[in-house]
Scaffold this active site. Structure first.
Site, PDB file in Angstrom:
ATOM      1  N   SER A  47       4.833   4.069   4.227  1.00 56.79           N
ATOM      2  CA  SER A  47       4.078   4.370   3.016  1.00 56.79           C
ATOM      3  C   SER A  47       3.694   3.119   2.228  1.00 56.79           C
ATOM      4  O   SER A  47       3.013   3.208   1.225  1.00 56.79           O
ATOM      5  CB  SER A  47       4.851   5.338   2.125  1.00 56.79           C
ATOM      6  OG  SER A  47       5.965   4.683   1.583  1.00 56.79           O
ATOM      7  N   ALA A  48       4.128   1.956   2.690  1.00 52.01           N
ATOM      8  CA  ALA A  48       3.756   0.716   1.995  1.00 52.01           C
ATOM      9  C   ALA A  48       2.588   0.074   2.733  1.00 52.01           C
ATOM     10  O   ALA A  48       2.757  -0.434   3.836  1.00 52.01           O
ATOM     11  CB  ALA A  48       4.944  -0.244   1.941  1.00 52.01           C
ATOM     12  N   CYS A  85       5.161   2.812  -8.563  1.00 52.90           N
ATOM     13  CA  CYS A  85       5.802   4.103  -8.285  1.00 52.90           C
ATOM     14  C   CYS A  85       7.282   4.022  -8.648  1.00 52.90           C
ATOM     15  O   CYS A  85       7.844   4.937  -9.234  1.00 52.90           O
ATOM     16  CB  CYS A  85       5.624   4.495  -6.830  1.00 52.90           C
ATOM     17  SG  CYS A  85       6.504   3.431  -5.703  1.00 52.90           S
ATOM     18  N   PRO A 111      -0.933  -2.482   3.194  1.00 56.54           N
ATOM     19  CA  PRO A 111      -1.076  -3.940   3.176  1.00 56.54           C
ATOM     20  C   PRO A 111      -1.154  -4.524   1.765  1.00 56.54           C
ATOM     21  O   PRO A 111      -0.648  -5.623   1.527  1.00 56.54           O
ATOM     22  CB  PRO A 111      -2.381  -4.198   3.952  1.00 56.54           C
ATOM     23  CG  PRO A 111      -3.045  -2.887   4.121  1.00 56.54           C
ATOM     24  CD  PRO A 111      -2.011  -1.828   3.967  1.00 56.54           C
ATOM     25  N   GLY A 112      -1.762  -3.805   0.832  1.00 53.73           N
ATOM     26  CA  GLY A 112      -1.863  -4.316  -0.547  1.00 53.73           C
ATOM     27  C   GLY A 112      -0.488  -4.539  -1.141  1.00 53.73           C
ATOM     28  O   GLY A 112      -0.205  -5.579  -1.753  1.00 53.73           O
ATOM     29  N   THR A 113       0.390  -3.568  -0.951  1.00 56.58           N
ATOM     30  CA  THR A 113       1.759  -3.667  -1.462  1.00 56.58           C
ATOM     31  C   THR A 113       2.509  -4.801  -0.780  1.00 56.58           C
ATOM     32  O   THR A 113       3.197  -5.593  -1.414  1.00 56.58           O
ATOM     33  CB  THR A 113       2.511  -2.354  -1.181  1.00 56.58           C
ATOM     34  OG1 THR A 113       1.753  -1.294  -1.753  1.00 56.58           O
ATOM     35  CG2 THR A 113       3.900  -2.390  -1.761  1.00 56.58           C
ATOM     36  N   ASN A 139      -4.396   3.808   1.226  1.00 58.45           N
ATOM     37  CA  ASN A 139      -3.359   4.857   1.151  1.00 58.45           C
ATOM     38  C   ASN A 139      -3.335   5.577  -0.194  1.00 58.45           C
ATOM     39  O   ASN A 139      -3.355   6.803  -0.269  1.00 58.45           O
ATOM     40  CB  ASN A 139      -1.972   4.220   1.326  1.00 58.45           C
ATOM     41  CG  ASN A 139      -1.575   4.120   2.789  1.00 58.45           C
ATOM     42  OD1 ASN A 139      -2.299   4.581   3.662  1.00 58.45           O
ATOM     43  ND2 ASN A 139      -0.422   3.518   3.038  1.00 58.45           N
ATOM     44  N   ILE A 140      -3.282   4.787  -1.256  1.00 59.74           N
ATOM     45  CA  ILE A 140      -3.062   5.353  -2.580  1.00 59.74           C
ATOM     46  C   ILE A 140      -4.305   6.100  -3.070  1.00 59.74           C
ATOM     47  O   ILE A 140      -4.237   7.227  -3.567  1.00 59.74           O
ATOM     48  CB  ILE A 140      -2.697   4.240  -3.591  1.00 59.74           C
ATOM     49  CG1 ILE A 140      -1.489   3.441  -3.109  1.00 59.74           C
ATOM     50  CG2 ILE A 140      -2.449   4.817  -4.974  1.00 59.74           C
ATOM     51  CD1 ILE A 140      -0.248   4.222  -2.889  1.00 59.74           C
ATOM     52  N   ASN A 162       1.715  -8.313  -1.805  1.00 59.53           N
ATOM     53  CA  ASN A 162       1.949  -8.619  -3.217  1.00 59.53           C
ATOM     54  C   ASN A 162       3.305  -8.094  -3.673  1.00 59.53           C
ATOM     55  O   ASN A 162       3.429  -7.535  -4.758  1.00 59.53           O
ATOM     56  CB  ASN A 162       0.844  -7.999  -4.068  1.00 59.53           C
ATOM     57  CG  ASN A 162      -0.491  -8.633  -3.760  1.00 59.53           C
ATOM     58  OD1 ASN A 162      -0.756  -9.761  -4.148  1.00 59.53           O
ATOM     59  ND2 ASN A 162      -1.312  -7.924  -3.028  1.00 59.53           N
TER      60      ASN A 162
END
Lengths: 289, 338
Positions: free
Chosen positions: A155-156, A124, A158-160, A11-12, A163
């Site tokens: 907007s979140a 962010c 899997p990485g976010t 995403n980012i 963790n």
């Protein structure tokens, strides 16, 4: 032009690609992922950017073609990659909450770390809220600051999600390190409402005895204008709210708090505008579109 | 006779909302002693919003929750002590501290659509040798099939039990029955129900869940808890006994605990006033209630209007900051006379 590479095609990273394409100073020369079926890599190729799923090894094979790496993976991956970038002479802008390099928030300390080989953009939520805490702490004591970031679930990535502690801990740390509060805490809430909500950030600052309400308010308004100059969707939901009570904060008892209700509308890119300025962890980075 | 379900009493966690998170060590000692004596098998102790919840947004703890936890662990002779943790508010470090003190059940709570933020915390609970319980909050907001998908995630992370949590006290009997029934049918792990009483259905929903074979139920003594309160432990136990459902808890001893130990803490507990009812009616997170009443007073607006607007905005648990946002907005509109 500075030659840039993005590591991480989620995403980012993908959103950052769209933002870099609007920059007159930064040229995106490579996008790296690890998944051959990555949507981000496909979009990069479609736009004429060299893309590989060969990971950092592939990138380091052509380190002389790149000046700056944007890390958009996750904190633990960046901890593995960072020494390799440095050895290869690549400067790193870290968009994960890894906290290796000094934390940078443009309107507070951008000039202080121009030579650092690695800078950290916190989160962010940190980029949205640290400037406000700093705006308050420059005019009075802030024994304790706290922020609540509410992000649209969509907007979140899997990485976010895997963790989530790193988000709260890194953001809370930055409220102190960069924002100038004596103690800090961060909270993140995911909201699944459809249509997705705009990213919301609420800043609470405990105000030390003897503060000047007008000075605090005007310092905040000034800072909001400054952030909005590079993140146009950044705005106050209402004037700063002062609440008088006896608050027993971790930094001691304070007679009042200021509550700053912020809304962030993203500039668009890969993620919809509702996801905040390019979603979750990019710290309003890139061209500030 | 062995109990048909396992009861967790959350007076010292969910009830923390009702006392603005200001339980004292003496209160914890006396509540744990009384419930333990009555045979309540699990007692939950934490800030109302879980470990690490002490904050501007949710209210600062009057006494450090780890201190309260220590008192609970030291006081309980038979009961296990549980803690709640909401990823995004509390962190793994908090869970480690709680385990060190002696908490043996970790309940990891997420909004009903966000189960995947609980993976690390459920994993850590198991690693620490704790029993791990997944807690899907605001479960009235999604269909049973969608809830099942989220419950399966928690089960795959290692949860020993997944709870259907009616945080808004908004479930009808049918709502509770369908959700618990589907999870019981499709999950390999245990299933629980956490009911609130905003629609005066907490006991009824718990009974419906028992008919569907629910393994674990929550109560709070006198109902002390968020919103209009929780499923009152002593009433649940009494009704179960009358229905021939063994609970393992002594009904008279738990009534004594309610009357003599918990009732004095909040004598008015149990009244479902208009604002409490509205939470259930509009589907609003129960712990918003006292914050909304306080903001209403501060900004000279009606708590009812705040709660209705929060319902319209579809805010979820944890977004207490939106109460100030809404109150300020309502006050501004009121001034403009619109």
């Amino acid at each position: 032009m500075l030659r840039c590479a993005i590591v991480g095609s989620g995403n980012i990273g993908t959103d950052l690609m769209f933002k870099l394409s609007r920059s007159p100073l930064l040229e995106l020369v490579a996008m790296v992922g690890i998944d051959p079926d990555s949507e981000g890599l496909r979009l990069a190729r479609e736009r004429g950017v060299e893309a590989s799923h060969g990971g950092v090894d592939w990138l380091l094979g052509r380190a002389d073609e790149v000046d700056v790496v944007f890390e958009a993976t996750s904190a633990w991956v960046h901890r593995l990659n960072a020494p390799r970038y440095e050895a290869a002479g690549l400067r790193a802008v870290d968009l994960t909450p890894a906290r290796l390099g000094p934390p940078v928030v443009p309107p507070v300390n951008m000039g202080e770390h121009l030579d650092a080989p690695n800078v950290n953009l916190i989160t962010c939520g940190g980029q949205a809220t640290v400037p406000i805490v700093y705006a308050v702490s420059r005019v009075c004591r802030v024994p304790y600051a706290e922020i609540v970031s509410t992000v649209a679930s969509r907007s979140a990535g899997p990485g976010t999600r895997q963790n989530i502690d790193e988000f709260t801990q890194t953001t809370g740390w930055a409220l102190v390190e960069v924002g100038g509060a004596e103690h800090g805490k961060a909270i993140i809430v995911l909201n699944p409402a459809e249509p997705p909500i705009l990213m919301r950030n609420t800043v609470f600052c405990g105000l030390g005895e003897g503060f000047d309400e007008e000075a605090v308010a005007s310092s905040i308004l000034e800072m909001v204008a400054e952030v909005a100059s590079y993140v146009p969707g950044y705005r106050l939901k209402s004037d700063p709210v002062f609440e008088y009570d006896r608050f027993e904060t971790p930094g001691g008892v304070v007679p009042a708090r200021v509550v700053v209700l912020l809304e962030v509308e993203g500039g668009g890119g890969f993620l919809p505008a509702v996801c905040g300025e390019s979603g979750h962890h990019d710290g309003f980075g890139g061209s500030g579109g | 006779m062995t109990a048909r379900f396992r009861l967790t009493d959350s007076t010292l966690r969910d009830g923390s909302h009702a006392v603005a998170h200001r339980f004292t060590e003496e209160q914890v000692r006396s509540v744990v002693a009384a419930l333990d004596r009555a045979g309540v098998p699990v007692i939950e102790v934490s800030h109302g919003d879980g470990l690490g919840g002490s904050s501007f947004n949710y209210g600062f703890s009057g006494t450090d929750e780890m201190k309260l936890l220590r008192v609970a662990v030291e006081t309980a002779r038979r009961a296990k002590i549980a803690v709640l943790l909401l990823p995004g508010i509390g962190v793994r470090e908090d869970l480690r501290k709680a385990a060190e003190i002696g908490a043996s059940v970790a309940r990891i709570a997420t909004h009903c659509t966000e189960a995947d933020i609980s993976q690390q915390h459920i994993g850590l609970a198991k690693e620490l040798g704790m029993e791990a319980v997944g807690f899907l909050m605001m479960a009235h907001m999604i269909e049973p099939e969608d809830l099942l998908a989220q419950a399966k995630l928690m089960e795959s992370y290692g949860a020993d039990c997944v709870y259907v949590v009616d945080s808004a006290g908004a479930m009808t009997i049918e709502d509770a029955r369908r959700r618990v029934g589907l999870l019981k049918e499709k999950l390999g792990c245990q299933v629980g129900l956490h009911a609130h009483n905003n629609l005066s259905l907490a006991v009824a929903n718990s009974l419906a869940a028992l008919e569907e074979g629910v393994d674990q139920l929550d109560g709070c003594t006198t109902g002390l808890g968020a919103g209009a309160g929780n499923c009152p432990t002593e009433i649940l136990v009494a009704v179960c006994e009358r229905s021939g459902i063994p609970t393992g808890v002594d009904p008279l001893a738990v009534m004594d605990a309610a009357e003599e130990v918990v009732r004095p803490i909040r004598p008015d507990q149990g009244v479902i006033d208009r604002d409490g009812l509205l939470l259930g009616y509009a589907g609003v997170y129960g712990s918003f209630l006292l914050h909304a009443k306080r903001a209403a007073e501060r900004y000279g607006v009606d708590a009812k209007d705040i709660l209705l607007e929060l319902g319209r905005r579809k805010v979820v648990g944890g977004q207490e900051d939106m109460i100030i946002d809404v109150a300020v907005e309502l006050a501004r509109r009121q001034r403009q006379g619109s």
